[in-house]
Design an enzyme around this catalytic site. Structure first.
Site, PDB file in Angstrom:
ATOM      1  N   ASP A  90       0.727  -1.434   0.089  1.00 60.34           N
ATOM      2  CA  ASP A  90      -0.087  -0.001  -0.075  1.00 60.34           C
ATOM      3  C   ASP A  90       0.950   1.231   0.106  1.00 60.34           C
ATOM      4  O   ASP A  90       2.021   1.301   0.434  1.00 60.34           O
ATOM      5  CB  ASP A  90      -0.942   0.023   1.265  1.00 60.34           C
ATOM      6  CG  ASP A  90      -2.195   0.812   1.093  1.00 60.34           C
ATOM      7  OD1 ASP A  90      -2.322   1.537  -0.127  1.00 60.34           O
ATOM      8  OD2 ASP A  90      -2.748   1.304   2.130  1.00 60.34           O
ATOM      9  N   THR A 132     -10.839  -7.383  -5.121  1.00 55.95           N
ATOM     10  CA  THR A 132     -12.032  -7.690  -5.646  1.00 55.95           C
ATOM     11  C   THR A 132     -12.875  -6.183  -5.438  1.00 55.95           C
ATOM     12  O   THR A 132     -13.513  -5.878  -6.066  1.00 55.95           O
ATOM     13  CB  THR A 132     -12.815  -8.719  -4.986  1.00 55.95           C
ATOM     14  OG1 THR A 132     -12.639  -8.505  -3.517  1.00 55.95           O
ATOM     15  CG2 THR A 132     -12.537  -9.917  -5.402  1.00 55.95           C
ATOM     16  N   ASN A 186     -10.879  -3.169  -5.831  1.00 60.58           N
ATOM     17  CA  ASN A 186      -9.978  -2.323  -6.570  1.00 60.58           C
ATOM     18  C   ASN A 186     -10.778  -1.844  -7.821  1.00 60.58           C
ATOM     19  O   ASN A 186     -10.386  -0.596  -8.438  1.00 60.58           O
ATOM     20  CB  ASN A 186      -8.900  -2.610  -7.102  1.00 60.58           C
ATOM     21  CG  ASN A 186      -7.642  -2.536  -5.863  1.00 60.58           C
ATOM     22  OD1 ASN A 186      -6.769  -3.434  -5.584  1.00 60.58           O
ATOM     23  ND2 ASN A 186      -8.082  -1.612  -4.680  1.00 60.58           N
ATOM     24  N   TRP A 187     -11.924  -2.661  -8.262  1.00 63.69           N
ATOM     25  CA  TRP A 187     -12.710  -2.161  -9.626  1.00 63.69           C
ATOM     26  C   TRP A 187     -13.370  -0.872  -9.376  1.00 63.69           C
ATOM     27  O   TRP A 187     -13.736  -0.351 -10.416  1.00 63.69           O
ATOM     28  CB  TRP A 187     -13.615  -3.253  -9.689  1.00 63.69           C
ATOM     29  CG  TRP A 187     -13.173  -4.704 -10.073  1.00 63.69           C
ATOM     30  CD1 TRP A 187     -13.125  -5.830  -9.356  1.00 63.69           C
ATOM     31  CD2 TRP A 187     -12.383  -4.948 -11.189  1.00 63.69           C
ATOM     32  NE1 TRP A 187     -12.383  -6.764  -9.923  1.00 63.69           N
ATOM     33  CE2 TRP A 187     -11.854  -6.242 -11.336  1.00 63.69           C
ATOM     34  CE3 TRP A 187     -12.023  -4.338 -12.452  1.00 63.69           C
ATOM     35  CZ2 TRP A 187     -11.158  -6.889 -12.107  1.00 63.69           C
ATOM     36  CZ3 TRP A 187     -11.448  -5.154 -13.518  1.00 63.69           C
ATOM     37  CH2 TRP A 187     -11.094  -6.421 -13.307  1.00 63.69           C
ATOM     38  N   ARG A 196       1.854  -5.012   5.935  1.00 57.70           N
ATOM     39  CA  ARG A 196       1.247  -3.985   5.328  1.00 57.70           C
ATOM     40  C   ARG A 196       2.066  -2.538   5.271  1.00 57.70           C
ATOM     41  O   ARG A 196       2.409  -2.326   6.537  1.00 57.70           O
ATOM     42  CB  ARG A 196      -0.247  -3.536   5.837  1.00 57.70           C
ATOM     43  CG  ARG A 196      -0.876  -2.546   5.003  1.00 57.70           C
ATOM     44  CD  ARG A 196      -2.478  -2.006   5.600  1.00 57.70           C
ATOM     45  NE  ARG A 196      -2.832  -1.349   4.559  1.00 57.70           N
ATOM     46  CZ  ARG A 196      -4.218  -1.486   4.377  1.00 57.70           C
ATOM     47  NH1 ARG A 196      -5.150  -2.513   4.673  1.00 57.70           N
ATOM     48  NH2 ARG A 196      -4.785  -0.647   3.173  1.00 57.70           N
ATOM     49  N   GLU A 239       1.409 -13.386  12.230  1.00 55.28           N
ATOM     50  CA  GLU A 239       2.072 -12.109  12.932  1.00 55.28           C
ATOM     51  C   GLU A 239       1.823 -10.940  12.076  1.00 55.28           C
ATOM     52  O   GLU A 239       1.813 -10.952  10.866  1.00 55.28           O
ATOM     53  CB  GLU A 239       3.316 -12.337  13.185  1.00 55.28           C
ATOM     54  CG  GLU A 239       3.791 -13.483  14.239  1.00 55.28           C
ATOM     55  CD  GLU A 239       3.170 -13.565  15.499  1.00 55.28           C
ATOM     56  OE1 GLU A 239       2.926 -12.090  16.030  1.00 55.28           O
ATOM     57  OE2 GLU A 239       2.580 -14.406  16.435  1.00 55.28           O
TER      58      GLU A 239
HETATM   59  C1  FPP Z   1      -2.194   0.033  -3.288  1.00 56.66           C
HETATM   60  O1  FPP Z   1      -1.721   1.371  -3.356  1.00 56.66           O
HETATM   61  C2  FPP Z   1      -1.709  -0.907  -4.512  1.00 56.66           C
HETATM   62  C3  FPP Z   1      -2.320  -1.312  -5.435  1.00 56.66           C
HETATM   63  C4  FPP Z   1      -3.870  -1.476  -5.232  1.00 56.66           C
HETATM   64  C5  FPP Z   1      -1.706  -1.974  -6.476  1.00 56.66           C
HETATM   65  C6  FPP Z   1      -0.450  -2.468  -6.350  1.00 56.66           C
HETATM   66  C7  FPP Z   1       0.280  -3.160  -7.344  1.00 56.66           C
HETATM   67  C8  FPP Z   1       1.615  -3.303  -7.970  1.00 56.66           C
HETATM   68  C9  FPP Z   1       2.502  -2.930  -6.853  1.00 56.66           C
HETATM   69  C10 FPP Z   1       1.792  -3.616  -9.257  1.00 56.66           C
HETATM   70  C11 FPP Z   1       1.675  -5.121  -9.656  1.00 56.66           C
HETATM   71  C12 FPP Z   1       2.492  -5.939  -8.851  1.00 56.66           C
HETATM   72  C13 FPP Z   1       2.613  -7.355  -9.357  1.00 56.66           C
HETATM   73  C14 FPP Z   1       3.661  -8.046  -8.322  1.00 56.66           C
HETATM   74  C15 FPP Z   1       2.175  -7.776 -10.465  1.00 56.66           C
HETATM   75  P1  FPP Z   1      -2.642   2.368  -3.517  1.00 56.66           P
HETATM   76  O2  FPP Z   1      -3.043   2.792  -4.702  1.00 56.66           O
HETATM   77  O3  FPP Z   1      -3.997   2.126  -2.492  1.00 56.66           O
HETATM   78  O4  FPP Z   1      -1.978   3.688  -2.741  1.00 56.66           O
HETATM   79  P2  FPP Z   1      -2.612   4.690  -1.519  1.00 56.66           P
HETATM   80  O5  FPP Z   1      -3.137   4.265  -0.689  1.00 56.66           O
HETATM   81  O6  FPP Z   1      -1.441   5.585  -1.352  1.00 56.66           O
HETATM   82  O7  FPP Z   1      -3.580   5.572  -2.608  1.00 56.66           O
END
Ligand code: FPP
Length: 235
Positions: free
Chosen positions: A17, A63, A65-66, A181, A200
């Site tokens: 994140d 699920t 993130n859409w 996280r 943990e």
């Molecule tokens: C959360 O950060 C991150 C994601 C929803 C996407 C994670 C994807 C990748 C790192 C690329 C794909 C990886 C692989 C291994 C194929 P956020 O966008 O929620 O950040 P924010 O909370 O700061 O807005």
């Protein structure tokens, strides 16, 4: 290699994140944050593998993130697809077996195709398992496990932990030892709900794109000091 005297967890899960906030703090677009986040994922995969982790589960797309803007969703889908297509050598060099957890059905067919291909192409590799969670939700996985159980003729009176866990996406990597996280939030966000029952937890304020091998070693160091009791009493 991590410092000596660390207990290395067998199955590590990471909620990656902070990509968006990392980008915003630099005046960049959210998609630049995801691009950088992918580079971090490769760095951390390599270090986890060198450290002796057996399975690493990475939350790449949930699920939920859409619900993001269409532009961001399609960027993430494209990033994942291109990564899987182009990074075969990265996985091969390290003998990493790639698997996918999540609901394949709602994914665009080209992404689904790359996932199935990389799973097949790396299926004989015996190094660390890289489990990519794409269109994944812990509740969705449990619901799908119930459906599989019922479709295979399972009876309600026979439902127990084993019946359910053997119907999860990957029963052989069911237990999560360490859940990380990044990005400062203190939530589990539907991540490996079943598998994390006794994990943990390690929360880091550092945004995912800034994560380095030192951050992972720090998480291992905290994990090494934990006394895992699984509900029992220490002897
Ligand atoms: C959360 O950060 C991150 C994601 C929803 C996407 C994670 C994807 C990748 C790192 C690329 C794909 C990886 C692989 C291994 C194929 P956020 O966008 O929620 O950040 P924010 O909370 O700061 O807005």
């Amino acid at each position: 290699m991590p410092p000596d005297n660390l207990t290395i967890p067998s199955h590590v899960g990471i909620i990656m994140d902070g990509n968006g906030r990392w980008a915003k703090s630099r005046g960049l677009s959210r998609t630049s944050g995801h691009k950088e986040g992918l580079e971090t994922a490769k760095r951390i995969v390599a270090h986890a593998s060198d450290s002796g982790v057996s399975s690493l589960s990475l939350f790449a797309f949930s699920t939920e993130n859409w619900r993001r803007a269409e532009e961001e969703v399609s960027f993430l889908m494209g990033l994942i697809k291109t990564h899987l297509r182009k990074q075969y050598d990265f996985y091969k060099e390290r003998g990493l077996r790639v698997t996918h957890s999540g609901n394949l059905e709602r994914l665009p067919s080209d992404v689904r195709k790359e996932i199935l291909l990389v799973e097949k192409d790396t299926s004989s590799f015996t190094g660390m398992r890289v489990n990519l969670l794409i269109n994944y939700g812990g509740r969705d996985e449990i619901i799908r496990a119930f459906k599989k159980y019922i479709r295979s003729g399972g009876l309600p009176e026979d439902i127990d932990e084993e019946a359910l866990s053997t119907n999860l996406d990957y029963p052989d990597i069911a237990e999560l030892d360490l859940l990380i996280r990044t990005g400062g939030e203190l939530r589990i966000s539907n991540f490996l709900l079943w598998q994390a029952a006794y994990a943990e937890l390690f929360f880091s304020d550092t945004y995912w794109p800034d994560w380095t091998s030192e951050n992972l070693d720090e998480a291992f160091s905290h994990y090494s000091k934990r006394q895992r009791r699984f509900g029992g009493v220490p002897t």
